[in-house]
Design a protein around this motif. Structure first.
Motif, PDB file in Angstrom:
ATOM      1  N   HIS A   1      -8.633  -9.072   7.982  1.00 32.74           N
ATOM      2  CA  HIS A   1      -9.167  -8.792   6.789  1.00 32.74           C
ATOM      3  C   HIS A   1     -10.359  -9.277   6.442  1.00 32.74           C
ATOM      4  O   HIS A   1     -11.305  -8.655   5.712  1.00 32.74           O
ATOM      5  CB  HIS A   1      -8.098  -9.102   5.350  1.00 32.74           C
TER       6      HIS A   1
ATOM      7  N   LEU B   1      -3.401   0.346  -2.128  1.00 30.70           N
ATOM      8  CA  LEU B   1      -2.982  -0.783  -1.241  1.00 30.70           C
ATOM      9  C   LEU B   1      -1.629  -1.312  -1.405  1.00 30.70           C
ATOM     10  O   LEU B   1      -0.842  -0.860  -2.528  1.00 30.70           O
ATOM     11  CB  LEU B   1      -3.940  -1.772  -1.673  1.00 30.70           C
ATOM     12  N   ASP B   2      -1.291  -2.096  -0.598  1.00 34.91           N
ATOM     13  CA  ASP B   2      -0.005  -2.742  -0.638  1.00 34.91           C
ATOM     14  C   ASP B   2       1.130  -1.912  -1.070  1.00 34.91           C
ATOM     15  O   ASP B   2       2.054  -1.968  -1.734  1.00 34.91           O
ATOM     16  CB  ASP B   2      -0.092  -3.961  -1.759  1.00 34.91           C
TER      17      ASP B   2
ATOM     18  N   ASP C   1       3.358  -0.241   4.298  1.00 33.85           N
ATOM     19  CA  ASP C   1       2.768  -1.251   5.107  1.00 33.85           C
ATOM     20  C   ASP C   1       2.284  -2.182   4.022  1.00 33.85           C
ATOM     21  O   ASP C   1       1.080  -2.364   3.355  1.00 33.85           O
ATOM     22  CB  ASP C   1       1.347  -0.779   5.584  1.00 33.85           C
TER      23      ASP C   1
ATOM     24  N   ASN D   1      -1.007  -4.333   3.219  1.00 34.68           N
ATOM     25  CA  ASN D   1      -1.941  -3.679   4.384  1.00 34.68           C
ATOM     26  C   ASN D   1      -2.403  -4.512   5.635  1.00 34.68           C
ATOM     27  O   ASN D   1      -3.359  -4.583   5.967  1.00 34.68           O
ATOM     28  CB  ASN D   1      -3.459  -3.410   3.687  1.00 34.68           C
TER      29      ASN D   1
ATOM     30  N   SER E   1      -2.910  -1.691   8.312  1.00 35.48           N
ATOM     31  CA  SER E   1      -3.416  -0.265   8.200  1.00 35.48           C
ATOM     32  C   SER E   1      -4.617  -0.459   6.845  1.00 35.48           C
ATOM     33  O   SER E   1      -4.331  -1.120   5.868  1.00 35.48           O
ATOM     34  CB  SER E   1      -2.558   0.642   8.098  1.00 35.48           C
ATOM     35  N   ALA E   2      -5.541   0.371   7.232  1.00 41.87           N
ATOM     36  CA  ALA E   2      -6.476   0.484   5.728  1.00 41.87           C
ATOM     37  C   ALA E   2      -6.487   2.170   5.305  1.00 41.87           C
ATOM     38  O   ALA E   2      -6.499   3.116   6.291  1.00 41.87           O
ATOM     39  CB  ALA E   2      -7.785   0.045   6.119  1.00 41.87           C
TER      40      ALA E   2
ATOM     41  N   ASN F   1      -3.531   6.708   7.281  1.00 38.51           N
ATOM     42  CA  ASN F   1      -4.323   5.251   7.119  1.00 38.51           C
ATOM     43  C   ASN F   1      -4.633   4.956   8.734  1.00 38.51           C
ATOM     44  O   ASN F   1      -4.098   5.423   9.727  1.00 38.51           O
ATOM     45  CB  ASN F   1      -3.400   3.992   6.969  1.00 38.51           C
TER      46      ASN F   1
END
Lengths: 357, 267
Positions: free
Chosen positions: A108, A122-123, A127, A130, A133-134, A265
């Motif tokens: 990150h 997110l979160d 996943d 994260n 993955s983004a 993602n």
């Protein structure tokens, strides 16, 4: 013999000549050097200008390869014959890849632009934190309809599809989770419901829908709706924005009961050779300006909050594609139901497809 | 009688229309300036220009041609040798067994050939890319060449070889001056068949490509997923034309080869 030899030699010389030409072209494009990044993405799912821009900024050459389904991508990566540095799978495929150990965790610190992503995206269960993955793009499953053919009928709920006036007008995807999920949603059940009674109820309800169904199709749904060959379709928001782009008479709604929310993602698959470059690429794609440019090209919804500021009001103000958090709260991700339940869903879907009108 | 002939020609025309209509539909819209497959607005070459401006696509096109040329040349050599070997086999049962094994490769679905190659390459650790595609294309072309060359070999009278040997030809002479000239129509036919098969192939290539290497059919497939751009039409039209030219070339050569009375004659 002479003729055969002549021909053989000509062919070999021609082939070698062409190979040399390919080699020259490749090195002109910079593909043969060591500093490359292999990106594995859906077809036409990135603005080509961004690839050029990334190459200019970083000096890394991008080899762009495409896949047409999560399953095809999974197989290629699991099989391991080629190495991809970056791939863009959908949510459920990411949890599968995670299970099979096919992903490299993201660092990150190297992706500071992650802070621009809307915390809503997110979160997520597929996943957590994260780690791997983004978010790249996201969307929903909804109803697209043609008000002109339907003479002003309005849709707000999944149950509107059961209207008797819609005989032989609806197109569905040939996909079990979507169709069964729609049935469950219309009864206010969860998309991931595993209660057999609920599922049977949904199945019976779907059977009642069959007179209204024109066809169960794949990607051609876009063409059929844009050509006005059918009036209604249950489609992904990404497809919907493409259809509306081709034929602006159509309109898209997210049903009140809630629906599926999906994500594509960016991940770094195991076996990546340029992990450093992959992080650079992910950070580059999450840059608000780049994300905005990409969003305008692809037409899906961006999870990048900051990017919204760079986009015209007509895109970001469109609640069909950028619904507020009160609506997104009702959305559900597909959870991995396990082998047995997935098989049961598929069986129900098969029975539904065979149901006589 | 004449009426029958007319009927049969009408039937033939009908069949050809059905066969070619989709292709012409696709070709027709490749000139559409509107950018869709349903309303023809105006004539344009834009899609073709787009195809030619795209260096990546051009490289892929070159890849496809190189693979087709190389794989068909190599498989022609292997195929001819194979056909010679099959005719040498004396026991009929063994020969038939060899022929059947050869035909199985032609009949078995591409998907299976592709999938098994993928498994094989992964197992022995060959990187997917140019090499893997070339090897698999050679593999599915060889049986075709064998099949095209065999009839020529079988119809060749063994007395020709005896006569050549009586006149003092060495085994090499017999091969290069008698056998190969006699079967050259079959060799050319086999080469062109292999060429078209390799250019067309999607299923096998789809399994064994990788590492940035791609051929046209695979590329078109992934482009078609979004199904909107007419560059696909333009590209497909170009491939159709090339294949057409190849078939014409094959036809002309096989016609020349059919002229009788030249067997074994030195030119």
């Amino acid at each position: 013999m002479k003729k055969v030899m002549q021909m053989f030699i000509t062919v070999v010389i021609a082939a070698l000549g062409l190979m040399y030409l390919t080699f020259v072209l490749n090195s002109q494009q910079g593909y043969s050097g060591g500093n490359t990044l292999t990106v594995y993405n859906w077809g036409d799912y990135i603005d080509p200008e961004l690839i050029t821009k990334f190459q200019q900024e970083t000096g890394i050459k991008i080899i762009y390869q495409t896949f047409d389904s999560n399953e095809a991508m999974l197989t290629k990566i699991a099989q391991g014959g080629t190495s991809f540095d970056v791939a863009i799978p959908s949510d459920y495929a990411i949890s599968k890849m995670k299970e099979q150990g096919l992903l490299i965790p993201l660092d990150h610190c190297k992706i500071p632009n992650l802070k621009y992503i809307d915390p809503r995206f997110l979160d997520l269960p597929f996943d957590e934190n994260n780690e791997y993955s983004a978010p790249y793009f996201w969307g929903t499953l909804g109803i697209i309809y043609n008000p002109e053919i339907l003479e002003g009928m309005e849709f707000t709920s999944w149950n509107d599809l059961w209207d008797e006036r819609l005989r032989n007008e609806i197109l569905l995807y040939d996909s079990a989770r979507e169709v069964i999920g729609m049935g469950l949603n219309s009864l206010h059940y969860s998309l991931n419901d595993t209660d057999i009674d609920h599922l049977m109820e949904a199945k019976r309800k779907l059977d009642a829908l069959s007179p209204n169904i024109k066809a169960i199709v794949g990607d051609e749904v876009k063409m059929l709706l844009a050509n006005e060959e059918a009036a209604i379709g249950v489609v992904w928001s990404g497809d919907a924005s493409e259809i509306i782009g081709a034929n602006d008479k159509l309109d898209y709604v997210i049903p009140d009961e809630g629906t599926n929310i999906w994500f594509d993602n960016i991940v770094i698959p195991a076996g990546a050779k340029n992990v450093e470059g992959a992080h650079l690429f992910i950070n580059f794609m999450l840059d608000p300006e780049n994300a905005a440019q990409n969003t305008e090209y692809v037409g899906y919804s961006t999870p990048n909050m900051k990017a919204l500021e760079y986009l015209p009001e007509e895109i970001t103000g469109d609640v069909r594609f950028y619904p507020g958090s009160d609506i997104t709260d009702k959305f559900e991700l597909y959870e991995n139901l396990g082998k047995k339940m997935t098989a049961y869903y598929n069986e129900l879907f098969l029975e539904f497809k065979m149901h006589r009108k | 009688m004449r009426k029958m002939e007319r009927l049969s020609s009408i039937y033939l025309v009908g069949v050809f229309i059905v066969l070619y209509a989709p292709i012409f539909y696709l070709v027709y819209y490749s000139f559409n300036s509107a950018g869709t497959m349903y309303s023809f607005e105006g004539f344009t070459f834009d899609w073709y220009r787009e195809v030619f401006c795209d260096t990546r696509l051009f490289i892929i096109l070159l890849n496809t041609i190189v693979i087709a040329l190389l794989s068909s040349a190599i498989s022609t050599v292997i195929g001819v040798l194979g056909a010679l070997a099959i005719t040498r086999v004396k026991t009929k049962r063994f020969r038939n067994a060899l022929l059947t094994l050869n035909n199985v490769m032609i009949v078995s679905p591409d998907v299976i050939i592709g999938a098994s190659f993928l498994v094989l390459f992964t197992m022995i650790g060959i990187n997917l890319g140019f090499g893997s595609v070339l090897i698999s294309h050679i593999a599915f072309s060889v049986p075709i060449v064998v099949l095209m060359v065999l009839p020529n070999l079988e119809e060749m009278s063994p007395t020709l070889i005896d006569a050549a040997q009586d006149l003092g030809a060495s085994r090499w002479d017999v091969l290069t001056r008698v056998v190969i000239p006699y079967i050259s129509p079959g060799i050319f036919a086999g080469f062109f068949m292999a060429l078209t098969y390799s250019l067309d192939d999607f299923a096998v290539t789809f399994f064994v490509t990788g590492g940035g290497f791609s051929t046209l059919s695979v590329e078109i497939y992934s482009l078609a997923r979004r199904g909107i751009s007419l560059t696909i039409n333009a590209l497909s039209t170009l491939i159709f034309l090339v294949t057409l030219l190849l078939v014409l070339g094959y036809y002309i050569i096989s016609k020349q080869g059919a002229k009788p009375g030249k067997a074994g004659v030195r030119e």
